[in-house]
Design an enzyme around this catalytic site. Sequence first.
Site, PDB file in Angstrom:
ATOM      1  N   ASP A  54      -0.065   5.036   0.924  1.00 36.67           N
ATOM      2  CA  ASP A  54      -0.286   6.024   1.982  1.00 36.67           C
ATOM      3  C   ASP A  54      -0.623   5.501   3.330  1.00 36.67           C
ATOM      4  O   ASP A  54      -1.254   4.536   3.354  1.00 36.67           O
ATOM      5  CB  ASP A  54      -1.666   6.811   1.570  1.00 36.67           C
ATOM      6  CG  ASP A  54      -1.639   7.696   0.455  1.00 36.67           C
ATOM      7  OD1 ASP A  54      -2.315   7.577  -0.634  1.00 36.67           O
ATOM      8  OD2 ASP A  54      -0.729   8.799   0.317  1.00 36.67           O
ATOM      9  N   ASP A  57       0.850  -1.189  -0.049  1.00 38.09           N
ATOM     10  CA  ASP A  57       0.060  -0.041  -0.115  1.00 38.09           C
ATOM     11  C   ASP A  57       0.731   1.352  -0.095  1.00 38.09           C
ATOM     12  O   ASP A  57       2.226   1.202   0.343  1.00 38.09           O
ATOM     13  CB  ASP A  57      -0.777  -0.028   1.285  1.00 38.09           C
ATOM     14  CG  ASP A  57      -1.620   1.185   1.610  1.00 38.09           C
ATOM     15  OD1 ASP A  57      -1.317   1.699   2.604  1.00 38.09           O
ATOM     16  OD2 ASP A  57      -2.442   1.944   0.708  1.00 38.09           O
TER      17      ASP A  57
HETATM   18  C1  XBP Z   1      -5.417   6.204   1.067  1.00 34.63           C
HETATM   19  C2  XBP Z   1      -6.609   6.984   0.434  1.00 34.63           C
HETATM   20  C3  XBP Z   1      -6.003   7.992  -0.489  1.00 34.63           C
HETATM   21  C4  XBP Z   1      -5.347   9.111   0.020  1.00 34.63           C
HETATM   22  C5  XBP Z   1      -5.663  10.498  -0.741  1.00 34.63           C
HETATM   23  O1  XBP Z   1      -4.543   5.585  -0.061  1.00 34.63           O
HETATM   24  O2  XBP Z   1      -7.325   6.832   0.819  1.00 34.63           O
HETATM   25  O3  XBP Z   1      -7.224   8.444  -0.812  1.00 34.63           O
HETATM   26  O4  XBP Z   1      -5.765   9.444   1.425  1.00 34.63           O
HETATM   27  O5  XBP Z   1      -5.297  10.206  -2.132  1.00 34.63           O
HETATM   28  P1  XBP Z   1      -3.897   4.133   0.412  1.00 34.63           P
HETATM   29  P2  XBP Z   1      -6.323  10.709  -3.183  1.00 34.63           P
HETATM   30  O6  XBP Z   1      -4.706   3.021  -0.438  1.00 34.63           O
HETATM   31  O7  XBP Z   1      -2.611   4.231  -0.574  1.00 34.63           O
HETATM   32  O8  XBP Z   1      -3.585   3.941   1.767  1.00 34.63           O
HETATM   33  O9  XBP Z   1      -6.745  12.056  -2.846  1.00 34.63           O
HETATM   34  O10 XBP Z   1      -5.345  10.713  -4.522  1.00 34.63           O
HETATM   35  O11 XBP Z   1      -7.348   9.819  -3.001  1.00 34.63           O
HETATM   36 MG    MG Z   2      -2.761   3.296   3.392  1.00 34.74          MG
END
Ligand code: XBP
Ligand code: MG
Length: 234
Positions: free
Chosen positions: A9, A7
């Site tokens: 973020d 993953d």
């Molecule tokens: C987490 C998310 C993302 C980010 C924001 O991503 O939910 O939406 O918070 O990014 P991950 P965007 O699956 O990598 O943990 O504004 O581009 O959606």
């Molecule tokens: Mg994440």
Amino acid sequence: MNALIFDVDGTLADTESVHLDAFNHAFKVEGLDWHWTVEHYTRLLDISGGKERLLHHWRTVEPALKEVGAGAVNDTIHRLHETKTAYYESAVGQGAVTLRPGVLALMSEARRQGLQLAIATTTSPVNIAALLRSAIGPDWRSHFLAIGDASNAPVKKPNPQVYMKVLAELGLRAADCVAFEDSSNGLRAARAAGLDTVITPNGFTAHHDFTGALRIVPDLSQVSVARLKEWHNR
Ligand code: XBP
Ligand code: MG
């Protein structure tokens, strides 16, 4: 164990505080009197996807929103998200975040041992590029055999779509891979795809329910390929 699926973020790097700053910046640019606090954003993270989060917030603060034409709402959300993404991309490009402890070492060791690497995220391709270009270098894309993101897996976590897509692209069974996540939505998506999942919580997700995780560790600094194989095989 033939591949590791990461993953982005909150897992590769603690990016959510920069995402939060980017959202608040976009509200200012748009002239909206919205300001998301860390507490409020922590709750909003239960919704995967920046656009989805914006719409959810708008609906909560403005119940009369449904009277506004869907087209107008979508246009505003797209404009807000574009402004937000441009701010995020530039901040990360200027080094606003670094990879979490142990991430780069585990990726390098895995590649040396012939394992494939992949990415399964909810976020936008430009955000992945901004982070990994500054953390790995201009050839970052060649490190990953498959990348699932908002552009090619629009149904967001906890739906398993992005993991199913990455497994198909890797040509591997879930049993031959291990996933890494930081949130309960991410864990549920990976588990629904049949993946053993290692969780590295962070400040925004420490309170999440991680039932079903293979292991919960503070970060990846003590996680080697050998240790992963041991956990995975057991
Ligand atoms: C987490 C998310 C993302 C980010 C924001 O991503 O939910 O939406 O918070 O990014 P991950 P965007 O699956 O990598 O943990 O504004 O581009 O959606
Ligand atoms: Mg994440």
